[in-house]
Design a protein around this motif. Structure first.
Motif, PDB file in Angstrom:
ATOM      1  N   THR A  92      -0.108   0.859   5.953  1.00  0.00           N
ATOM      2  CA  THR A  92       1.352   0.850   5.819  1.00  0.00           C
ATOM      3  C   THR A  92       1.783   0.604   4.376  1.00  0.00           C
ATOM      4  OG1 THR A  92       1.121  -0.513   7.794  1.00  0.00           O
ATOM      5  CG2 THR A  92       3.353  -0.066   7.066  1.00  0.00           C
ATOM      6  N   ASP A 112       6.636  10.152   3.344  1.00  0.00           N
ATOM      7  CA  ASP A 112       6.003   9.972   4.650  1.00  0.00           C
ATOM      8  C   ASP A 112       5.626  11.346   5.207  1.00  0.00           C
ATOM      9  OD1 ASP A 112       6.087   7.234   4.786  1.00  0.00           O
ATOM     10  OD2 ASP A 112       7.843   7.108   6.089  1.00  0.00           O
ATOM     11  N   GLU A 139      18.946   3.368   4.442  1.00  0.00           N
ATOM     12  CA  GLU A 139      18.330   3.248   5.771  1.00  0.00           C
ATOM     13  C   GLU A 139      19.482   3.328   6.770  1.00  0.00           C
ATOM     14  OE1 GLU A 139      17.042   3.288   8.852  1.00  0.00           O
ATOM     15  OE2 GLU A 139      15.231   3.127   7.633  1.00  0.00           O
ATOM     16  N   ASN A 165      15.616   3.180   2.909  1.00  0.00           N
ATOM     17  CA  ASN A 165      14.465   3.623   3.683  1.00  0.00           C
ATOM     18  C   ASN A 165      13.305   3.903   2.724  1.00  0.00           C
ATOM     19  OD1 ASN A 165      12.785   6.090   4.752  1.00  0.00           O
ATOM     20  ND2 ASN A 165      13.667   5.136   6.558  1.00  0.00           N
ATOM     21  N   LEU A 197       9.873  -6.579  11.121  1.00  0.00           N
ATOM     22  CA  LEU A 197      10.043  -5.375  11.949  1.00  0.00           C
ATOM     23  C   LEU A 197       9.562  -4.129  11.230  1.00  0.00           C
ATOM     24  CD1 LEU A 197      13.634  -6.156  13.244  1.00  0.00           C
ATOM     25  CD2 LEU A 197      11.582  -6.004  14.660  1.00  0.00           C
ATOM     26  N   ASP A 198       9.833  -4.042   9.941  1.00  0.00           N
ATOM     27  CA  ASP A 198       9.499  -2.838   9.157  1.00  0.00           C
ATOM     28  C   ASP A 198       8.864  -3.292   7.842  1.00  0.00           C
ATOM     29  OD1 ASP A 198      11.758  -4.125   8.235  1.00  0.00           O
ATOM     30  OD2 ASP A 198      12.795  -2.302   7.633  1.00  0.00           O
ATOM     31  N   ASP A 200       6.590  -2.713   5.364  1.00  0.00           N
ATOM     32  CA  ASP A 200       6.520  -2.030   4.065  1.00  0.00           C
ATOM     33  C   ASP A 200       7.922  -1.867   3.473  1.00  0.00           C
ATOM     34  OD1 ASP A 200       6.854  -0.491   6.370  1.00  0.00           O
ATOM     35  OD2 ASP A 200       6.496   1.363   5.293  1.00  0.00           O
ATOM     36  N   GLN A 201       8.851  -1.486   4.322  1.00  0.00           N
ATOM     37  CA  GLN A 201      10.233  -1.254   3.902  1.00  0.00           C
ATOM     38  C   GLN A 201      10.911  -2.567   3.505  1.00  0.00           C
ATOM     39  OE1 GLN A 201      12.265   2.153   5.755  1.00  0.00           O
ATOM     40  NE2 GLN A 201      13.403   0.575   6.791  1.00  0.00           N
ATOM     41  N   TYR A 240      12.152   6.323  16.357  1.00  0.00           N
ATOM     42  CA  TYR A 240      11.015   6.435  17.289  1.00  0.00           C
ATOM     43  C   TYR A 240      10.928   7.802  17.948  1.00  0.00           C
ATOM     44  CZ  TYR A 240      13.927   5.782  21.477  1.00  0.00           C
ATOM     45  OH  TYR A 240      14.843   5.954  22.476  1.00  0.00           O
TER      46      TYR A 240
END
Length: 287
Positions: A92, A112, A139, A165, A197-198, A200-201, A240
């Motif tokens: 990640t 990505d 984001e 993002n 939750l995220d 890397d971001q 998702y």
């Protein structure tokens, strides 16, 4: 003749599971990129099936080279710097190590695999981001969802209206090194093993705070019913719901436009057929 000084380095990272989508992303990028530049696409990985690598390399043409760089050894070294972070998945975080792994570059793009490029990627590279460390799009999900706005504010101390993002990045590696972002990240994750939750971001938003150049969301358009700022240059299936699993993904048709020319097309269709009710339930429970 392509002038080497006009080479644009673009990074991806993948494992074998994501190779079909990487192929679609690369296909779309090459189809729409200006021929005035040469491009080096660098795919970071820790070992891939040779047959998959050969198929993706078929996209190479004049002005576009695709290099698969196995960074297993470097990843082991990086991992050894994290004390006691056992659940840590370094994959990640590849983008956080580009600055030290590729000292020859001062400016790169990171993408990505779950996206398609509809515009000319050289135009993104040409954006002057000044002294900022990264250029990134908003984001859109975090900014438009109350719980996630609260998460950005409370858990990270980041203004949700400035939250970006990390799946499409213009990276000023010279500034990244100067501000010692990698060292700060290693310190942060070693001393405070957050359950984010995220991750890397979140880390990028936190570490680059005040030094983020915001790109219009047209350079990173998430599949949400929000207006597009400027031309729709990159569609990023960041939520998702992926178009290779669901039929009702906003802008999913762009993915299929490029997927149908991919040597992985059959495999992608098969994966979609096998994504049934059970998989859907499991995925939505996590999401």
């Amino acid at each position: 003749m392509h002038n080497a000084t006009r080479e644009i380095p673009i990074f991806f990272s993948t494992d074998d599971n994501y190779i079909p989508y990487l192929d679609v992303a690369i296909r779309s990028l090459i189809a729409n990129a200006s021929r005035e530049f040469s491009y080096r696409l660098i795919v970071l990985n820790t070992g891939l099936d040779e047959a998959n690598v050969r198929l993706v390399k078929q996209n190479e043409e004049e002005g576009f080279t695709i290099d698969f760089v196995d960074i297993s050894r470097e990843v082991e070294e990086i991992k050894s710097r994290f004390k006691n972070v056992y659940h840590f998945s370094v994959v990640t975080y590849y983008r956080l190590f580009i600055a030290s792994l590729f000292p020859q570059y001062d400016k790169v793009i990171y993408l990505d695999c779950d996206l398609v490029v509809l515009g000319d990627i050289s135009k993104m590279y040409a954006i002057d981001m000044g002294e900022n460390i990264i250029g990134a799009g908003p984001e859109q999900f975090v900014r438009s969802t109350p719980e996630f706005r609260r998460y950005a504010k409370v858990a990270l101390g980041v203004d949700p209206d400035g939250y970006v993002n990390a799946g499409v990045l213009l990276m000023n590696l010279a500034e990244f090194r100067r501000c010692e972002i990698e060292e700060q990240f290693v310190r942060l994750i070693t001393d405070h093993d957050f359950d984010l939750l995220d991750p890397d971001q979140a880390y990028l938003n936190y570490l680059c705070l005040g030094k983020i150049y915001e790109l219009p969301n047209g350079w990173n358009k998430e599949p949400m019913p929000l207006p597009c700022e400027g031309k729709k240059n990159i569609v990023h299936y960041a939520l998702y719901k992926k178009p290779w699993q669901y039929d009702d993904v906003i802008d999913g048709e762009y993915f299929w436009h490029y997927a149908k020319h991919s040597p992985f097309h059959e495999q992608i269709l098969e994966a979609k057929e096998n994504f049934g009710e059970e998989e859907r339930r499991m995925k939505e429970a996590v999401a």
